[in-house]
Design a protein around this motif. Structure first.
Motif: not given
Length: 680
Positions: A1-27
């Motif tokens: 399970m892997k994830c990478m996220l870039i966010a602004s100070e206002s918690a706005e997502v500027l970029f995200h990447w997840t593998d399938l396992e992380f994505q399925h787990n969150v969903q």
């Protein structure tokens, strides 16, 4: 399970990447909490909601404590690593135990490096970078994010399978005769013809190099070009591999292939079969414009990565359309860390690529913008730290020179552009406040205006180098016909060698030629950190192919040991140790870092600086640790060129320690002999 996220100070997502396992787990988590009949929200919204508490918590810590946490582990053993770069927060997550904190931190820094190569000085303005990373147009955003996700996956795959990306150094193909011929061909034929052609528009080729998978066959820089740093070259190799991916473990070698490339020493040569007809074969082999070489991915991990990128289907890259890249240059005017270039990645055959880096006609604007940004950043820091009037007076004196140059710079810009008007207005207000007798003068009230000036300058940079200007922009590129001519020239030169090169890239050098002199030696990696180049026997771990390391699982086991050794030695180097020896079951590992002068005389070992646990990762791709280390060590060796080397060895544990240490000394001196590797 892997994830990478870039966010602004206002918690706005500027970029995200997840593998399938992380994505399925969150969903699944969100699906369980949804009421019957309600559909799941968009995955981007789910990710934003999931990470919002962490992002807000980090911002609160910085605001109230002036500090923040850099990593934590949850109850379910998920590791989170966080790093704040200006106004952007990077978060990397691992939940399957495959990556440690150091691995996640390295991934964050590499992602930042790739964004800098793609966007240049725009990364120095948080507001402008947010607009670049999160375009309002959803299709454009999906294309950009998919490209960034693909770069991240390409890097992760290379680091997992390629020794050059494991130690972050460039590996060259060891075939002195062919390499010299190709370098001479790039210099006297290719680059000279391209730069002297009347069709070349206004671009000038500065660098040209040929890649065989990730290995460098030949590299040439024109006389007026700045040296290409190892960090930038590794980033460009990632981009080239991402455009035209290749899996070197895909095709197993036949015994004949092994024999032809793994001879007993440097005296073994390969004699290619003559081409049926050089003219006909070169034209038939040439890839069609707009087409992409076909690769058959059978690895399930690669297939999973492909399936996870279902956001938007992206068209195959068109080689005739260059990518804008921003690289470090050192010129007479000074250092510019993000100078714009055009990168032409031209496929010759599957696995073999020609890369051209050109200087664009308006690149001088980038140097001016960087000098102005540097001046306003220094002024801002002095105003923040100033206690008395001396620093302020010095700032005023230094800015007088900047004032006249900036006036000329603004006057030379296109007056019709909106960005020009904004810069002119802000600069006029700045001058009124700083230089007018009745104005506030140089005090802390000027700090917001320094920031505003930096934003406007980055905006000019963005307008010049990141915004297509239609037909005018296209007319400055190398025309497709000229690119096709360059492809054809290299294909004709390498036609008889292409099959050999593809095999050679898998078995560049082997342990066979070292076993007689070093019995009990299983593997080694030697790196010249001054040039950023490495030498290591190839690691072949496919199930059907036998190598010196054994077959399948045995070779895979040793490969994992080597990867683990590199991670361990970096940990000790971070703590200030330049020598590590350790026994692990049936194996004995050694690591040495040392310095030499130009004549090869080993210099006295000095103290290595100790780095904090959350420091930038040791390497050359994301943060050139070794360049800083050389500067640190060279302080006590003024006036002489200092070189830095690393050697890692794996021996059988039954070999006596004194023999192992003797082997290491002899191997270190033998590897860089001019007679063995003249191009290194």
């Amino acid at each position: 399970m892997k994830c990478m996220l870039i966010a602004s100070e206002s918690a706005e997502v500027l970029f995200h990447w997840t593998d399938l396992e992380f994505q399925h787990n969150v969903q699944e988590q969100y699906g369980a909490s949804q009421e019957e009949g309600e559909g799941l929200p968009a995955f981007e919204d789910i990710i934003s909601t999931l990470f919002a508490p962490i992002i807000i918590s980090c911002s609160t810590m910085v605001d109230r404590q002036g500090d923040s946490y850099t990593s934590f582990t949850t109850e379910n053993k998920h590791i989170y690593v966080l790093h704040q770069f200006d106004e952007c927060l990077y978060i990397a997550v691992n939940g399957d135990g495959e990556e440690k904190e150091d691995d996640l931190r390295r991934k964050i820094y590499v992602m930042k490096k790739m964004i800098e190569v793609m966007f240049g000085m725009v990364t120095l303005s948080g507001n402008l970078l947010r607009k670049e990373l999160r375009p309002q147009d959803t299709e454009q955003r999906a294309r950009l994010w998919k490209h960034l996700q693909s770069l991240l996956e390409t890097y992760s795959q290379l680091r997992e399978n390629d020794q050059s990306f494991l130690v972050e150094a460039v590996e060259r193909l060891i075939h002195p005769t062919l390499c010299e011929q190709c370098i001479e061909f790039l210099e006297r034929r290719l680059v000279q013809q391209l730069n002297n052609s009347g069709e070349k528009a206004r671009e000038e080729v500065l660098h040209a190099f040929i890649l065989v998978h990730t290995k460098l066959l030949a590299f040439y820089s024109s006389r007026n070009a700045s040296t290409l740093t190892t960090s930038d070259l590794l980033a460009l190799i990632i981009m080239a591999q991402n455009m035209y991916p290749s899996n070197v473990d895909q095709d197993d070698l036949s015994p004949e292939d092994v024999e032809s490339t793994s001879g007993s020493g440097p005296e073994s040569f390969y004699t290619p079969e003559p081409s049926p007809s050089s003219r006909d074969s070169s034209s038939s082999e040439k890839p069609c414009r707009g087409s992409t070489p076909v690769f058959e991915f059978v690895d399930p991990d690669i297939q999973m990565a492909e399936d996870s990128l279902h956001t938007l289907e992206v068209c195959p890259p068109d080689p005739s359309t260059p990518r804008r890249v921003f690289l470090e240059v050192s010129l007479k005017e000074g250092l510019c860390p993000m100078m714009p270039h055009s990168m032409y990645c031209l496929p010759l055959w599957p696995g073999i690529t020609l890369v051209l880096l050109t200087k664009i006609p308006t690149s001088g604007v980038a140097m001016s913008v960087y000098k102005f940004l540097e001046a306003f950043a220094k002024l801002e820091n002095r105003l923040k730290e100033a206690q008395g009037g001396s620093a302020v007076a010095r700032s005023q004196l230094n800015l007088q020179d900047v004032r006249s140059k900036l006036d000329k710079f603004i006057k030379a810009l296109e007056p019709s552009e909106l960005q020009h008007a904004q810069l002119k207005n802000v600069w006029t207000e700045f001058k009124n406040r700083a230089f007018t007798r009745g104005g506030p003068g140089f005090n802390k009230d000027l700090i917001p205006w320094c920031k505003n000036m930096k934003t406007q300058l980055c905006g000019i940079y963005r307008q010049c180098f990141l915004t297509d200007s239609g037909p005018a922009d296209i007319s400055q590129r190398l025309p497709p016909a000229l690119q096709e001519r360059a492809q054809a020239m290299i294909q004709e030169k390498l036609m008889d060698w292409k099959d050999f090169l593809l095999v050679k890239s898998k078995r560049n050098i082997t342990m066979v030629s070292y076993l007689e002199d070093f019995p009990g030696l299983i593997h080694f990696i030697c790196v010249d950190r001054s040039s950023g180049q490495m030498i290591a026997p190839s690691l072949t771990i496919t199930e059907r192919n036998t190598s010196e390391l054994g077959k399948g699982p045995v070779a895979h086991y040793i490969k994992n040991k080597v990867w683990g050794l590199v991670r361990t030695t970096r940990h000790y180097l971070q703590k200030g140790y330049s020598t590590v020896t350790l026994r692990d079951g049936d194996f004995f590992f050694c690591y040495f870092l040392w310095f030499e002068n130009e004549t090869g005389y080993k210099l006295e070992a000095g103290d290595i600086p100790i780095l904090p646990d959350d420091s930038a990762p040791i390497g050359m791709l994301a943060w050139d640790y070794y360049r800083k280390l050389l500067r640190y060590y060279s302080k006590n060796h003024q006036g002489e060129a200092v070189k830095c080397y690393e050697l890692l060895t794996v021996h059988l544990g039954v070999i006596p320690t004194e023999i192992i240490l003797q082997h290491c000394r002899q191997l270190a001196s033998k590897l860089w002999e001019p007679s063995r590797n003249p191009l290194l």
